[in-house]
Write a protein that holds these residues in place. Structure first.
Motif, PDB file in Angstrom:
ATOM      1  N   LYS A 279       0.828  -1.202   0.000  1.00 19.63           N
ATOM      2  CA  LYS A 279       0.000   0.000   0.000  1.00 19.63           C
ATOM      3  C   LYS A 279       0.870   1.262   0.000  1.00 19.63           C
ATOM      4  CE  LYS A 279      -3.578   2.451   2.610  1.00 19.63           C
ATOM      5  NZ  LYS A 279      -4.460   2.417   3.829  1.00 19.63           N
ATOM      6  N   ARG A 282       2.324   1.769  -3.465  1.00 25.48           N
ATOM      7  CA  ARG A 282       1.315   2.289  -4.395  1.00 25.48           C
ATOM      8  C   ARG A 282       1.045   3.768  -4.150  1.00 25.48           C
ATOM      9  NH1 ARG A 282      -3.716   3.811  -2.558  1.00 25.48           N
ATOM     10  NH2 ARG A 282      -4.048   1.763  -1.587  1.00 25.48           N
ATOM     11  N   SER A 286       1.897   6.820  -6.838  1.00 24.55           N
ATOM     12  CA  SER A 286       0.833   7.739  -7.237  1.00 24.55           C
ATOM     13  C   SER A 286       1.233   9.191  -7.013  1.00 24.55           C
ATOM     14  CB  SER A 286      -0.450   7.427  -6.458  1.00 24.55           C
ATOM     15  OG  SER A 286      -0.869   6.092  -6.687  1.00 24.55           O
ATOM     16  N   GLU A 293      -0.724   5.439 -11.408  1.00 24.40           N
ATOM     17  CA  GLU A 293      -1.540   4.955 -10.282  1.00 24.40           C
ATOM     18  C   GLU A 293      -2.407   3.753 -10.650  1.00 24.40           C
ATOM     19  OE1 GLU A 293      -4.730   6.432  -6.892  1.00 24.40           O
ATOM     20  OE2 GLU A 293      -4.103   7.822  -8.464  1.00 24.40           O
ATOM     21  N   ALA A 296      -0.163   0.733 -10.653  1.00 21.34           N
ATOM     22  CA  ALA A 296       0.304   0.437  -9.304  1.00 21.34           C
ATOM     23  C   ALA A 296      -0.805  -0.177  -8.464  1.00 21.34           C
ATOM     24  CB  ALA A 296       0.828   1.713  -8.641  1.00 21.34           C
ATOM     25  N   ARG A 297      -2.022   0.321  -8.594  1.00 18.28           N
ATOM     26  CA  ARG A 297      -3.136  -0.218  -7.821  1.00 18.28           C
ATOM     27  C   ARG A 297      -3.443  -1.653  -8.247  1.00 18.28           C
ATOM     28  NH1 ARG A 297      -6.662   2.222  -4.514  1.00 18.28           N
ATOM     29  NH2 ARG A 297      -5.883   4.286  -5.126  1.00 18.28           N
ATOM     30  N   GLU A 300      -0.695  -3.886  -6.819  1.00 14.71           N
ATOM     31  CA  GLU A 300      -0.882  -4.070  -5.375  1.00 14.71           C
ATOM     32  C   GLU A 300      -1.892  -5.178  -5.106  1.00 14.71           C
ATOM     33  OE1 GLU A 300      -2.527  -1.599  -1.472  1.00 14.71           O
ATOM     34  OE2 GLU A 300      -2.834  -0.823  -3.507  1.00 14.71           O
TER      35      GLU A 300
END
Length: 461
Positions: A279, A282, A286, A293, A296-297, A300
């Protein structure tokens, strides 16, 4: 002076506009502006950035023909009072910390600057090293001098650790001063257990009192780490031997709690630490490159599902941060170092970590000069192997030629692993280290971050 690539320079200008809470940020991220502010040529070597809160950088300069290090920090105007309080305290104990105001139109924009000895988090333990540790370690430093006198800096992470090279008689000694007391993975009882099971280590010379004050030390050994050795006969032999050493480590029987915090999710640790780390990564991606983002999300979520949701095998003792630069090389022999994060975890976590670190070291920006003037990888200057940020992502399993040899040695020594799990853990390390190019001030940090995330995605189904 290192110049940022156009994309990285644009990303930093955009970052400064987005984070208006830190008006001092542009001065600390730009080598030229920071040099002008300080009145001497400096190069930023490390960054710690907390969006909307603070920016702390380490910088290197040349003084009297050798490298010297310092730090600079800026905070929001509303919390700049903390910097003024620290300056007052530093002056009271004879320090050199000072406060600069880079923007005359905004006098509440403050930049605090100091030397290594003024590092707020390291000061207590550096003072103990000067007054007590030098004698306990029997080091050859000038009496009454500052901790750096008679030694050279190998690595400096502000408010985290300082690594020095000193001498004891005719022997070179590496001393690490950390902000916190040494963890269980650095204590004699644990390291002796590893030696008993044939894990090749360096001789440790710090006693319990040193460790309690954040000081660990060992004799220098070898001709550098495995990351700094190119494709030579010795390096290939060392990679194979490192695999055998890793297998020996994974076979060490350790009672619960002896080796410190778990290095990955186990039946006793459902993975809260890993989830928090994913988290945090991420969130930072961002903040630095908002266009990344969504990727990355997605990473994750997918990495967490793979590593926290799959059926896990029985945990083993793992290094916790295994990579080519944790393997020292001397001819074809090796020594494993830095067990700060040792704990119970899955064997593939170490193998995947090594593979990811080898791939990341092949990025063009990683082929330059590391702190202390030592090569940071075995890639010649200007080299651009396939799979770098400048080209298409690498294909196939995680790692490079050293990983292949490492796994051969690992298997021949009785180790076993799942390649799919190795790739998943390599993806995890690539994801979590995607912000390192920014922190380490890579001129191509924006492109390097993109490569890390793209390769991480490619390694998981």
């Amino acid at each position: 002076m290192i110049t940022l690539a156009p994309r990285a320079a644009h990303a930093e200008r955009s970052l400064a506009r987005r984070d208006a809470a830190l008006p001092g940020l542009p001065w600390l991220l730009d080598n030229g502006r920071l040099s002008e502010l300080l009145g001497e040529t400096v190069r930023v070597t490390r960054v710690r950035y907390k969006p909307g809160t603070s920016l702390l950088v380490a910088f290197r300069r040349t003084r009297n023909g050798s490298f010297d290090y310092g730090w600079a920090m800026t905070r929001t105007p509303a919390s700049s009072g903390k910097l003024l309080e620290r300056e007052h305290t530093a002056r009271g104990r004879g320090g050199d910390m000072r406060i600069l105001r880079p923007d005359h139109g905004h006098p509440d924009t403050l930049v605090a600057v100091g030397g290594v000895e003024d590092d707020w988090a390291l000061h207590r333990n550096l003072t103990w090293l000067k007054r007590n540790g030098i004698g306990r370690l029997d080091l050859r430093l000038r009496a009454g001098a500052a901790p750096l006198a008679g030694s050279s800096v190998l690595r400096y992470k502000p408010e985290r650790r300082l690594v020095l090279l000193a001498h004891k008689a005719s022997t070179a000694v590496v001393i690490k001063t950390a902000a916190k007391p040494a963890g269980p993975g650095q204590h004699t009882q644990f390291l002796n257990r590893l030696r008993h099971h044939d894990v090749p280590l360096l001789p440790q010379i710090a006693d319990d009192e040193c460790l309690a004050n954040g000081i660990s030390a060992s004799t220098a050994w070898g001709t550098g780490d495995l990351a700094a050795h190119g494709d030579t006969t010795d390096a290939r032999a060392a990679a194979y031997t490192a695999g055998q050493a890793l297998a020996a480590l994974h076979c060490v029987p350790v009672a619960a709690g002896v080796a410190g915090p778990a290095a990955g999710p186990t039946p006793d640790n459902p993975g809260d630490g890993l989830a928090a780390q994913l988290k945090a990564t991420r969130t930072m991606v961002s903040a630095l490159l908002p266009e990344l983002e969504p990727l990355a999300r997605d990473l994750e979520t997918r990495i967490a599902a793979l590593l926290l949701g799959r059926h896990r095998t029985a945990p083993v003792l793992v290094h916790g941060d295994f990579s080519p630069d944790q393997v020292l090389v001397g001819d074809s022999e090796v020594r494993l170092i830095d067990f700060d994060r040792a704990g119970m975890g899955t064997a593939e976590a170490d193998l995947g970590s090594f593979a990811a670190a080898e791939e990341a070291a092949l990025l063009p920006a990683a082929g330059g000069v590391a702190e202390g003037g030592l090569p940071s990888s075995g890639v010649p200057d200007g080299g651009a192997p396939a799979g770098t940020a400048a080209g298409a992502p690498a294909r196939g399993p995680a790692g490079g030629p050293k990983t292949v040899l490492l796994t051969e040695g690992y298997l021949d020594a009785g180790g076993r692993f799942s390649q799919a799990a190795v790739d998943a853990w390599a993806s995890c390390r690539l994801f979590n280290s995607s912000v390192d190019p920014f922190r380490d001030r890579s001129p191509e940090w924006a492109a390097d971050m993109t490569w890390h995330l793209s390769r991480a995605k490619e390694l998981i189904p």
